[in-house]
Scaffold this active site. Structure first.
Site, PDB file in Angstrom:
ATOM      1  N   GLU A  46       0.857  -1.205   0.000  1.00 44.73           N
ATOM      2  CA  GLU A  46       0.000   0.000   0.000  1.00 44.73           C
ATOM      3  C   GLU A  46       0.884   1.243   0.000  1.00 44.73           C
ATOM      4  O   GLU A  46       1.943   1.261   0.633  1.00 44.73           O
ATOM      5  CB  GLU A  46      -0.830  -0.015   1.294  1.00 44.73           C
ATOM      6  CG  GLU A  46      -1.658   1.230   1.561  1.00 44.73           C
ATOM      7  CD  GLU A  46      -2.262   1.261   2.975  1.00 44.73           C
ATOM      8  OE1 GLU A  46      -1.627   0.740   3.929  1.00 44.73           O
ATOM      9  OE2 GLU A  46      -3.370   1.802   3.117  1.00 44.73           O
ATOM     10  N   ASN A 106      -7.006   6.231  -1.830  1.00 50.39           N
ATOM     11  CA  ASN A 106      -5.899   5.320  -1.525  1.00 50.39           C
ATOM     12  C   ASN A 106      -6.083   4.135  -2.486  1.00 50.39           C
ATOM     13  O   ASN A 106      -6.995   3.332  -2.313  1.00 50.39           O
ATOM     14  CB  ASN A 106      -5.994   4.896  -0.058  1.00 50.39           C
ATOM     15  CG  ASN A 106      -4.805   4.065   0.387  1.00 50.39           C
ATOM     16  OD1 ASN A 106      -4.081   3.516  -0.420  1.00 50.39           O
ATOM     17  ND2 ASN A 106      -4.623   3.964   1.696  1.00 50.39           N
ATOM     18  N   LYS A 123      -9.373   2.064  -1.950  1.00 52.95           N
ATOM     19  CA  LYS A 123      -9.601   1.519  -0.595  1.00 52.95           C
ATOM     20  C   LYS A 123     -10.954   1.937  -0.030  1.00 52.95           C
ATOM     21  O   LYS A 123     -11.268   3.135   0.034  1.00 52.95           O
ATOM     22  CB  LYS A 123      -8.466   1.979   0.321  1.00 52.95           C
ATOM     23  CG  LYS A 123      -8.470   1.376   1.727  1.00 52.95           C
ATOM     24  CD  LYS A 123      -7.203   1.805   2.456  1.00 52.95           C
ATOM     25  CE  LYS A 123      -7.078   1.233   3.851  1.00 52.95           C
ATOM     26  NZ  LYS A 123      -5.800   1.633   4.484  1.00 52.95           N
ATOM     27  N   GLU A 142      -6.014   8.736   7.761  1.00 56.19           N
ATOM     28  CA  GLU A 142      -6.538   8.330   6.441  1.00 56.19           C
ATOM     29  C   GLU A 142      -7.914   8.924   6.174  1.00 56.19           C
ATOM     30  O   GLU A 142      -8.229   9.274   5.043  1.00 56.19           O
ATOM     31  CB  GLU A 142      -6.602   6.804   6.343  1.00 56.19           C
ATOM     32  CG  GLU A 142      -5.254   6.183   6.076  1.00 56.19           C
ATOM     33  CD  GLU A 142      -5.378   4.731   5.671  1.00 56.19           C
ATOM     34  OE1 GLU A 142      -5.931   4.445   4.597  1.00 56.19           O
ATOM     35  OE2 GLU A 142      -4.918   3.871   6.446  1.00 56.19           O
ATOM     36  N   CYS A 168      -4.832  -3.048   2.819  1.00 53.26           N
ATOM     37  CA  CYS A 168      -4.547  -2.974   4.245  1.00 53.26           C
ATOM     38  C   CYS A 168      -5.745  -3.281   5.137  1.00 53.26           C
ATOM     39  O   CYS A 168      -6.122  -4.412   5.287  1.00 53.26           O
ATOM     40  CB  CYS A 168      -3.932  -1.623   4.594  1.00 53.26           C
ATOM     41  SG  CYS A 168      -3.164  -1.678   6.231  1.00 53.26           S
ATOM     42  N   ASN A 193       0.302  -1.001   5.358  1.00 62.00           N
ATOM     43  CA  ASN A 193       1.198  -0.250   6.250  1.00 62.00           C
ATOM     44  C   ASN A 193       0.572  -0.389   7.628  1.00 62.00           C
ATOM     45  O   ASN A 193      -0.372   0.332   7.959  1.00 62.00           O
ATOM     46  CB  ASN A 193       1.225   1.245   5.903  1.00 62.00           C
ATOM     47  CG  ASN A 193       2.024   1.578   4.665  1.00 62.00           C
ATOM     48  OD1 ASN A 193       3.153   2.045   4.729  1.00 62.00           O
ATOM     49  ND2 ASN A 193       1.421   1.355   3.510  1.00 62.00           N
TER      50      ASN A 193
HETATM   51  N1  CDV Z   1      -2.985   1.366   6.615  1.00 64.79           N
HETATM   52  C1  CDV Z   1      -3.921   0.751   7.370  1.00 64.79           C
HETATM   53  O1  CDV Z   1      -5.051   0.572   6.936  1.00 64.79           O
HETATM   54  N2  CDV Z   1      -3.532   0.375   8.605  1.00 64.79           N
HETATM   55  C2  CDV Z   1      -4.433  -0.235   9.553  1.00 64.79           C
HETATM   56  C3  CDV Z   1      -4.015   0.106  10.961  1.00 64.79           C
HETATM   57  C4  CDV Z   1      -4.347   1.488  11.297  1.00 64.79           C
HETATM   58  C5  CDV Z   1      -4.689  -0.787  11.992  1.00 64.79           C
HETATM   59  C6  CDV Z   1      -4.485  -1.740   9.425  1.00 64.79           C
HETATM   60  O2  CDV Z   1      -5.601  -2.283   9.436  1.00 64.79           O
HETATM   61  O3  CDV Z   1      -3.446  -2.395   9.373  1.00 64.79           O
END
Ligand code: CDV
Length: 306
Positions: A46, A106, A123, A142, A168, A193
């Site tokens: 990501e 995103n 996203k 975000e 993510c 991330n």
């Molecule tokens: N980049 C993300 O979406 N990170 C989230 C963190 C904040 C929990 C994740 O679900 O990994």
């Protein structure tokens, strides 16, 4: 093509001061390694081109927009597309997308092995918050910088394999997987991330963070009889640690490749898409076994109602 050699190209930390060109150079180095290992497809994390900028609170929209790409490919990423085409490797990576209409997403894209973009995902599940949060150890903005994706969870036919993407936090939501599962998805690609520390619970150890990530991806793969590739941006970015733990998962939910470092690292696996068929035709034959008359709440209700 039904058998793909897939590379999970984990990236180590990217600092605020690192240029897109420097990062693309690292991505190309991983791509060259992937070519040497016979890869047909390489998946990157990501927001692969920059530091994870949502940890920084910004009020000036012009400054925010410096983290976004206005076109893809662009001057900085064209060399990656060119090298991928030379190697005949399909690629998928995430970046911050600023559309011509001024919308911020995103985003992840997928190419075919000739370097054409054949799929795009924005996203849907944006974690975090909009305003500066004094209660957190660090920010996760975000919800401030992106709007929720408007493309849904589409799947894309890439040389006779049905591929989908999520990003993510999406991996933690069973709905993400099932919407793609209902289209017969055979490979789900995602980058992440994930901070090694929970900003709202310092006591939560890395072991639990890694476990929850792996649990989500292995369950999603198994319950939808699909291959899955989950790729981290890891290491200490601007003083803030991100976890590694990138994995390739088979349609039985087993991890078949896993990174060991928090640096730039490639792991690969040979993934036969026909292995999805057994699960899709037996225990997860949705047409025979799903009971949609009992699933209404999934789409009619968002929060919990006791
Ligand atoms: N980049 C993300 O979406 N990170 C989230 C963190 C904040 C929990 C994740 O679900 O990994």
């Amino acid at each position: 093509m039904r058998e793909w050699v897939i590379g999970a190209a984990q990236l180590g930390a990217i600092q605020k001061s690192d240029s897109r060109e420097a990062v693309v150079g690292r991505m190309i180095a991983l791509l060259d390694q992937a070519a040497a290992k016979g890869c047909d497809l390489v998946v990157y994390p990501e927001l692969a081109l920059t530091t994870f900028f949502p940890r920084w609170y910004m009020e000036d929209q012009a400054e925010v927009d410096t983290w976004f790409e206005r076109e893809m490919p662009n001057a900085a990423t064209q060399p990656l597309f060119d090298r991928a085409r030379e190697h005949e490797i399909a690629i998928s990576f995430g970046y911050a997308e600023l559309t011509p209409e001024g919308r911020h997403f995103n985003t992840s894209i997928l190419t075919d092995r000739q370097g054409h973009i054949v799929g795009k995902y924005r996203k849907v599940h944006l974690p975090g918050h909009v305003e500066y949060d004094t209660e957190r150890d660090f920010q996760h903005l975000e919800k401030r910088y992106f709007e929720p994706g408007d493309l849904g969870f589409e799947t894309f036919d890439n040389e006779d394999t049905l591929m989908g993407m999520c990003i993510c936090n999406d991996r933690r939501w069973p709905e993400t997987w099932r919407v793609m599962g209902l289209q017969g998805v055979e490979l789900v690609m995602l980058g992440y991330n994930t901070p090694s520390i929970n900003s709202q619970n310092r006591g939560e150890g890395l072991e639990k963070r890694l476990y929850h990530s792996e649990l989500s991806v292995t369950a999603g793969a198994y319950q939808n009889a699909t291959w899955a590739v989950a790729v981290a941006k890891a290491g200490v970015e601007d003083g803030f640690p991100l976890m590694g733990g990138s994995i390739i998962v088979d349609p039985d939910g087993f991890v078949v490749a896993r990174t060991e470092t928090e640096s730039d690292e490639l792991v690969t696996a040979t993934c036969d898409m026909d292995r999805c068929q057994f699960g899709k035709q037996t225990i997860f034959d949705f047409a025979r076994h799903r009971r949609v008359e009992h699933y209404g709440r999934i789409t009619s209700q968002t929060g919990v109602k006791r």
